[in-house]
Design a protein around this motif. Structure first.
Motif, PDB file in Angstrom:
ATOM      1  N   ALA A  12       0.831  -1.205   0.000  1.00 13.47           N
ATOM      2  CA  ALA A  12       0.000   0.000   0.000  1.00 13.47           C
ATOM      3  C   ALA A  12       0.866   1.255   0.000  1.00 13.47           C
ATOM      4  N   LEU A  13       1.932   1.256   0.789  1.00 16.37           N
ATOM      5  CA  LEU A  13       2.837   2.407   0.814  1.00 16.37           C
ATOM      6  C   LEU A  13       3.570   2.552  -0.519  1.00 16.37           C
ATOM      7  N   TYR A  14       3.914   1.430  -1.126  1.00 15.14           N
ATOM      8  CA  TYR A  14       4.596   1.490  -2.420  1.00 15.14           C
ATOM      9  C   TYR A  14       3.711   2.124  -3.483  1.00 15.14           C
ATOM     10  N   PHE A  15       2.448   1.754  -3.502  1.00 12.71           N
ATOM     11  CA  PHE A  15       1.533   2.293  -4.508  1.00 12.71           C
ATOM     12  C   PHE A  15       1.090   3.719  -4.204  1.00 12.71           C
ATOM     13  N   GLU A  16       1.433   4.236  -3.010  1.00  9.13           N
ATOM     14  CA  GLU A  16       1.173   5.638  -2.728  1.00  9.13           C
ATOM     15  C   GLU A  16       2.140   6.543  -3.476  1.00  9.13           C
ATOM     16  N   ASN A  17       3.262   5.977  -3.898  1.00  4.63           N
ATOM     17  CA  ASN A  17       4.199   6.751  -4.717  1.00  4.63           C
ATOM     18  C   ASN A  17       3.593   7.011  -6.089  1.00  4.63           C
ATOM     19  N   ARG A  18       3.811   8.172  -6.576  1.00  9.30           N
ATOM     20  CA  ARG A  18       3.241   8.549  -7.868  1.00  9.30           C
ATOM     21  C   ARG A  18       4.208   8.160  -8.980  1.00  9.30           C
ATOM     22  N   PHE A  19       3.825   7.164  -9.739  1.00  7.43           N
ATOM     23  CA  PHE A  19       4.609   6.752 -10.900  1.00  7.43           C
ATOM     24  C   PHE A  19       3.643   6.242 -11.962  1.00  7.43           C
ATOM     25  N   PRO A  20       4.027   6.275 -13.223  1.00  7.82           N
ATOM     26  CA  PRO A  20       3.113   5.878 -14.301  1.00  7.82           C
ATOM     27  C   PRO A  20       2.621   4.438 -14.135  1.00  7.82           C
ATOM     28  N   GLY A  21       1.302   4.278 -14.233  1.00  3.12           N
ATOM     29  CA  GLY A  21       0.711   2.949 -14.169  1.00  3.12           C
ATOM     30  C   GLY A  21       0.465   2.425 -12.778  1.00  3.12           C
ATOM     31  N   ALA A  22       0.635   3.252 -11.745  1.00  2.00           N
ATOM     32  CA  ALA A  22       0.471   2.778 -10.371  1.00  2.00           C
ATOM     33  C   ALA A  22      -0.943   2.271 -10.122  1.00  2.00           C
ATOM     34  N   ARG A  23      -1.945   3.030 -10.585  1.00  4.93           N
ATOM     35  CA  ARG A  23      -3.339   2.629 -10.349  1.00  4.93           C
ATOM     36  C   ARG A  23      -3.666   1.323 -11.057  1.00  4.93           C
ATOM     37  N   TYR A  24      -3.150   1.179 -12.288  1.00  2.06           N
ATOM     38  CA  TYR A  24      -3.450  -0.034 -13.041  1.00  2.06           C
ATOM     39  C   TYR A  24      -2.751  -1.241 -12.422  1.00  2.06           C
ATOM     40  N   MET A  25      -1.537  -1.045 -11.921  1.00  2.00           N
ATOM     41  CA  MET A  25      -0.825  -2.141 -11.269  1.00  2.00           C
ATOM     42  C   MET A  25      -1.533  -2.569  -9.987  1.00  2.00           C
ATOM     43  N   ARG A  26      -2.079  -1.589  -9.252  1.00  2.00           N
ATOM     44  CA  ARG A  26      -2.801  -1.925  -8.035  1.00  2.00           C
ATOM     45  C   ARG A  26      -4.068  -2.717  -8.369  1.00  2.00           C
ATOM     46  N   GLY A  27      -4.761  -2.306  -9.430  1.00  2.00           N
ATOM     47  CA  GLY A  27      -5.944  -3.051  -9.860  1.00  2.00           C
ATOM     48  C   GLY A  27      -5.607  -4.455 -10.298  1.00  2.00           C
ATOM     49  N   LEU A  28      -4.480  -4.611 -10.995  1.00  2.00           N
ATOM     50  CA  LEU A  28      -4.042  -5.936 -11.428  1.00  2.00           C
ATOM     51  C   LEU A  28      -3.687  -6.800 -10.226  1.00  2.00           C
ATOM     52  N   PHE A  29      -3.094  -6.180  -9.209  1.00  2.00           N
ATOM     53  CA  PHE A  29      -2.738  -6.907  -7.989  1.00  2.00           C
ATOM     54  C   PHE A  29      -3.978  -7.437  -7.292  1.00  2.00           C
ATOM     55  N   LEU A  30      -5.077  -6.688  -7.371  1.00  2.00           N
ATOM     56  CA  LEU A  30      -6.317  -7.104  -6.721  1.00  2.00           C
ATOM     57  C   LEU A  30      -7.007  -8.244  -7.462  1.00  2.00           C
ATOM     58  N   ALA A  31      -6.626  -8.481  -8.714  1.00  2.00           N
ATOM     59  CA  ALA A  31      -7.286  -9.523  -9.501  1.00  2.00           C
ATOM     60  C   ALA A  31      -7.125 -10.891  -8.853  1.00  2.00           C
ATOM     61  N   ALA A  32      -5.977 -11.125  -8.191  1.00  2.00           N
ATOM     62  CA  ALA A  32      -5.751 -12.419  -7.547  1.00  2.00           C
ATOM     63  C   ALA A  32      -6.758 -12.653  -6.423  1.00  2.00           C
ATOM     64  N   TRP A  33      -7.090 -11.596  -5.682  1.00  2.00           N
ATOM     65  CA  TRP A  33      -8.025 -11.738  -4.564  1.00  2.00           C
ATOM     66  C   TRP A  33      -9.444 -12.002  -5.051  1.00  2.00           C
TER      67      TRP A  33
END
Length: 295
Positions: free
Chosen positions: A93-114
């Motif tokens: 969660a702290l890692y994805f708080e950093n602003r970098f290109p594609g952060a939101r999409y990577m977080r959404g992809l990470f949630l796909a497993a759950w």
């Protein structure tokens, strides 16, 4: 007339949820509690002519070495899962708080497993744990960390660790999502003020993030404990509690007593024991939420 109509509507909306809770929550809990003090078998399951044994089922469970092993496994399983899921979830969660290109999409992809069903996750990890063709053994042998196949799900010494690893992978995205919401509610001004005072990343985490997340972390720990206590599908798909109960936990043991050995009284006693633990944790969660809202 309007007042009576409003009162009738209010009573209707009150009766509906209360009726639902009584029918689908209260009745099963009470029925399970009643069964736990009776000697219920296939012969008398369909009738109410069941011998009353009082606390006999509970006494038998406590004296049963297998039950003590299952409780030990459950404590280890829940503790390690909750601690590591929160640790990994907070780090991600702290890692994805950093602003970098594609952060939101990577977080959404990470949630796909759950979002996948636990049985699917169990089947996937069972394939990866396979001794002869599993991905994990292949990687370990390729990088020289293993001289031969490791029997993850048939070795009593490591099967519980293997099941825990799969469940951590499955549950961490949900924990990450909850903690991300908590981190998003922390005022940015606090971080800016800490930076102006010369605080580094570790100091900001220690003196800003953790104190502000205290109530959220406690609530997430309670939720993670409740969900982990209920774990059944994934463990059943991976090991079915074996070998020799090395990965058996309370929900599986209750199922085995009830639907494999047809000792419904003993299975209900195990379920009641689990329910009491979950109920206490749920009360702690509700109290935490109330305290967080009051703040």
């Amino acid at each position: 007339m309007q007042t009576r109509r409003d009162a009738a509507i209010l009573w209707l909306f009150l009766i509906l949820p209360v009726g639902y809770m009584v029918a689908f929550v209260g009745y099963p809990v009470v029925y399970n509690l009643v069964m736990s003090v009776q000697d219920v078998t296939l012969g008398n399951l369909a009738t109410w002519d069941r011998p009353f044994v009082g606390l006999g089922n509970y006494v038998e469970l406590i004296a049963n070495e297998r039950f003590r092993l299952v409780v030990r496994n459950s404590v280890i399983f829940v503790t390690v899962n909750v601690v590591l899921q929160i640790a990994f979830g907070l780090a991600i969660a702290l890692y994805f708080e950093n602003r970098f290109p594609g952060a939101r999409y990577m977080r959404g992809l990470f949630l796909a497993a759950w979002m996948l069903p636990p049985l699917v996750i169990g089947a996937l990890w069972k394939w990866m744990y396979a001794a002869d063709y599993g991905l994990i053994n292949y990687v370990l042998e390729s990088i020289g960390l293993s001289d031969g196949p490791i029997y993850w799900l048939s070795n009593p010494d490591i099967v519980l660790a293997a099941v825990i690893a799969a469940n951590i992978w499955f549950g961490t995205p949900f924990i990450m999502l909850l903690l991300s919401a908590g981190i998003a509610n922390i005022p940015r001004e606090l971080y800016e003020a800490a930076s102006l005072d010369g605080a580094g990343a570790i100091q900001r985490f220690r003196f800003v993030t953790l104190p502000m997340l205290k109530a959220t972390l406690l609530a997430v720990a309670c939720l993670a404990t409740v969900y982990t206590m209920r774990a059944f599908d994934l463990i059943w798909a991976l090991s079915q509690g074996g070998p020799i109960d090395a990965s058996n936990v309370l929900p599986l043991y209750s199922y085995q007593l009830s639907f494999e050995q047809f000792r419904f009284g003993g299975g209900s006693a195990v379920a009641t024991f689990s329910f009491v633990v979950v109920f206490i944790v749920a009360l702690l969660y509700v109290r935490t939420i109330r305290h967080e809202k009051a703040m």
